[in-house]
Motif scaffolding. Structure first.
Motif, mmCIF file in Angstrom:
data_model
loop_
_atom_site.group_PDB
_atom_site.id
_atom_site.type_symbol
_atom_site.label_atom_id
_atom_site.label_comp_id
_atom_site.label_asym_id
_atom_site.label_seq_id
_atom_site.Cartn_x
_atom_site.Cartn_y
_atom_site.Cartn_z
ATOM 1 N N LEU A 25 0.827 -1.214 0.000
ATOM 2 C CA LEU A 25 0.000 0.000 0.000
ATOM 3 C C LEU A 25 0.861 1.264 0.000
ATOM 4 C CD1 LEU A 25 -2.907 -0.997 2.394
ATOM 5 C CD2 LEU A 25 -3.015 -0.633 -0.070
ATOM 6 N N LEU A 26 1.957 1.235 0.746
ATOM 7 C CA LEU A 26 2.865 2.390 0.747
ATOM 8 C C LEU A 26 3.470 2.605 -0.637
ATOM 9 C CD1 LEU A 26 4.682 1.997 4.167
ATOM 10 C CD2 LEU A 26 3.243 3.917 3.454
ATOM 11 N N ALA A 27 3.894 1.526 -1.284
ATOM 12 C CA ALA A 27 4.481 1.637 -2.621
ATOM 13 C C ALA A 27 3.458 2.184 -3.615
ATOM 14 C CB ALA A 27 5.014 0.275 -3.082
ATOM 15 N N LEU A 28 2.240 1.673 -3.549
ATOM 16 C CA LEU A 28 1.191 2.134 -4.459
ATOM 17 C C LEU A 28 0.842 3.597 -4.194
ATOM 18 C CD1 LEU A 28 -1.126 -1.000 -4.444
ATOM 19 C CD2 LEU A 28 0.305 -0.185 -6.345
ATOM 20 N N HIS A 29 0.704 3.971 -2.936
ATOM 21 C CA HIS A 29 0.349 5.352 -2.614
ATOM 22 C C HIS A 29 1.487 6.320 -2.918
ATOM 23 C CE1 HIS A 29 -3.235 3.622 -0.868
ATOM 24 N NE2 HIS A 29 -3.744 4.843 -0.915
ATOM 25 N N SER A 30 2.719 5.851 -2.849
ATOM 26 C CA SER A 30 3.844 6.691 -3.246
ATOM 27 C C SER A 30 3.774 6.981 -4.745
ATOM 28 C CB SER A 30 5.165 5.996 -2.902
ATOM 29 O OG SER A 30 6.261 6.793 -3.282
ATOM 30 N N ALA A 31 3.482 5.945 -5.525
ATOM 31 C CA ALA A 31 3.341 6.123 -6.976
ATOM 32 C C ALA A 31 2.134 7.010 -7.295
ATOM 33 C CB ALA A 31 3.202 4.762 -7.663
ATOM 34 N N ILE A 32 1.051 6.833 -6.559
ATOM 35 C CA ILE A 32 -0.139 7.674 -6.755
ATOM 36 C C ILE A 32 0.189 9.127 -6.441
ATOM 37 C CG2 ILE A 32 -2.434 8.208 -5.832
ATOM 38 C CD1 ILE A 32 -2.768 5.108 -5.460
ATOM 39 N N ALA A 33 0.901 9.354 -5.345
ATOM 40 C CA ALA A 33 1.289 10.721 -4.977
ATOM 41 C C ALA A 33 2.105 11.358 -6.088
ATOM 42 C CB ALA A 33 2.073 10.717 -3.667
ATOM 43 N N ASP A 34 3.070 10.617 -6.607
ATOM 44 C CA ASP A 34 3.903 11.144 -7.692
ATOM 45 C C ASP A 34 3.059 11.506 -8.915
ATOM 46 O OD1 ASP A 34 6.172 10.834 -6.107
ATOM 47 O OD2 ASP A 34 6.712 8.897 -7.005
ATOM 48 N N LYS A 35 2.102 10.648 -9.234
ATOM 49 C CA LYS A 35 1.257 10.900 -10.402
ATOM 50 C C LYS A 35 0.350 12.113 -10.181
ATOM 51 C CE LYS A 35 -1.597 8.573 -13.815
ATOM 52 N NZ LYS A 35 -2.075 7.279 -14.318
ATOM 53 N N LEU A 36 -0.235 12.242 -8.992
ATOM 54 C CA LEU A 36 -1.094 13.391 -8.707
ATOM 55 C C LEU A 36 -0.295 14.693 -8.697
ATOM 56 C CD1 LEU A 36 -3.404 11.950 -5.909
ATOM 57 C CD2 LEU A 36 -4.003 12.401 -8.304
ATOM 58 N N LEU A 42 -5.933 15.408 -12.220
ATOM 59 C CA LEU A 42 -6.559 14.177 -11.738
ATOM 60 C C LEU A 42 -7.292 14.372 -10.408
ATOM 61 C CD1 LEU A 42 -3.599 11.735 -12.487
ATOM 62 C CD2 LEU A 42 -5.742 11.949 -13.780
ATOM 63 N N VAL A 43 -7.091 15.531 -9.768
ATOM 64 C CA VAL A 43 -7.645 15.759 -8.431
ATOM 65 C C VAL A 43 -9.149 16.069 -8.426
ATOM 66 C CG1 VAL A 43 -7.487 17.192 -6.357
ATOM 67 C CG2 VAL A 43 -5.407 16.379 -7.490
ATOM 68 N N PRO A 44 -9.689 16.915 -9.310
ATOM 69 C CA PRO A 44 -11.130 17.221 -9.225
ATOM 70 C C PRO A 44 -12.053 16.001 -9.190
ATOM 71 C CG PRO A 44 -10.058 18.820 -10.625
ATOM 72 C CD PRO A 44 -9.021 17.751 -10.312
ATOM 73 N N PRO A 45 -11.804 14.956 -9.994
ATOM 74 C CA PRO A 45 -12.676 13.779 -9.866
ATOM 75 C C PRO A 45 -12.556 13.106 -8.496
ATOM 76 C CG PRO A 45 -11.466 13.708 -11.938
ATOM 77 C CD PRO A 45 -10.893 14.832 -11.145
ATOM 78 N N LEU A 74 -2.052 19.454 -1.981
ATOM 79 C CA LEU A 74 -1.294 19.091 -3.166
ATOM 80 C C LEU A 74 -0.436 20.240 -3.702
ATOM 81 C CD1 LEU A 74 -2.412 16.113 -4.436
ATOM 82 C CD2 LEU A 74 -1.666 17.435 -6.384
ATOM 83 N N ASP A 75 -0.750 21.470 -3.307
ATOM 84 C CA ASP A 75 0.073 22.598 -3.767
ATOM 85 C C ASP A 75 1.424 22.626 -3.060
ATOM 86 O OD1 ASP A 75 -1.053 23.268 -1.336
ATOM 87 O OD2 ASP A 75 -1.430 25.355 -1.861
ATOM 88 N N ASP A 76 1.605 21.779 -2.052
ATOM 89 C CA ASP A 76 2.898 21.596 -1.387
ATOM 90 C C ASP A 76 3.255 20.116 -1.546
ATOM 91 O OD1 ASP A 76 5.084 21.311 0.276
ATOM 92 O OD2 ASP A 76 4.181 22.382 1.964
ATOM 93 N N PRO A 77 3.852 19.756 -2.686
ATOM 94 C CA PRO A 77 4.075 18.340 -3.012
ATOM 95 C C PRO A 77 4.809 17.539 -1.942
ATOM 96 C CG PRO A 77 4.529 19.700 -4.913
ATOM 97 C CD PRO A 77 4.303 20.629 -3.762
#
Length: 117
Positions: A25-36, A42-45, A74-77
């Motif tokens: 889950l950490l690996a997936l959420h890290s990749a998701i964070a990078d993509k967002l 991708l954030v409004p939906p 998200l404005d502070d990555p």
């Protein structure tokens, strides 16, 4: 006396997570964070999905507030990614019932999980 017995049975349940699953889950959420971070469009939906889940009673108030504040950050990555991957019981629970589903493609998921294999 009966009240005391009833009250004592309301102890907070501590959730235990399997280490391997949590690492995934950490690996997936890290990749998701990078993509967002790379594509904020991708954030409004996600905000809409959060609102829908909350209005339908599918998400608790604390989770709604936490997800909402995370998406606002998200404005502070650096802060966003640190907060999303935080090692706390609250964030572990939120990652297990993640709002951030459907962000990664199957190829991106596989790439995120590859180092764990």
């Amino acid at each position: 006396m009966r009240h005391a017995l009833m009250h004592s049975s309301r102890r907070r349940r501590v959730t235990t997570f399997k280490p391997g699953h949590e690492q995934q889950l950490l690996a997936l959420h890290s990749a998701i964070a990078d993509k967002l971070i790379a594509d904020p469009s991708l954030v409004p939906p996600l905000v809409e999905k959060l609102e829908q889940r909350y209005q339908a009673g599918l998400i608790k108030h604390y989770a709604y507030i936490r997800w909402s504040s995370l998406l606002d950050a998200l404005d502070d990555p650096a802060y966003f990614k640190t907060a999303l991957l935080e090692n706390s019981e609250t964030m572990r629970r939120l990652r297990h019932k993640s709002l951030l589903t459907g962000i990664l493609t199957e190829q991106e998921r596989a790439a995120a999980l590859q180092p764990l294999l």
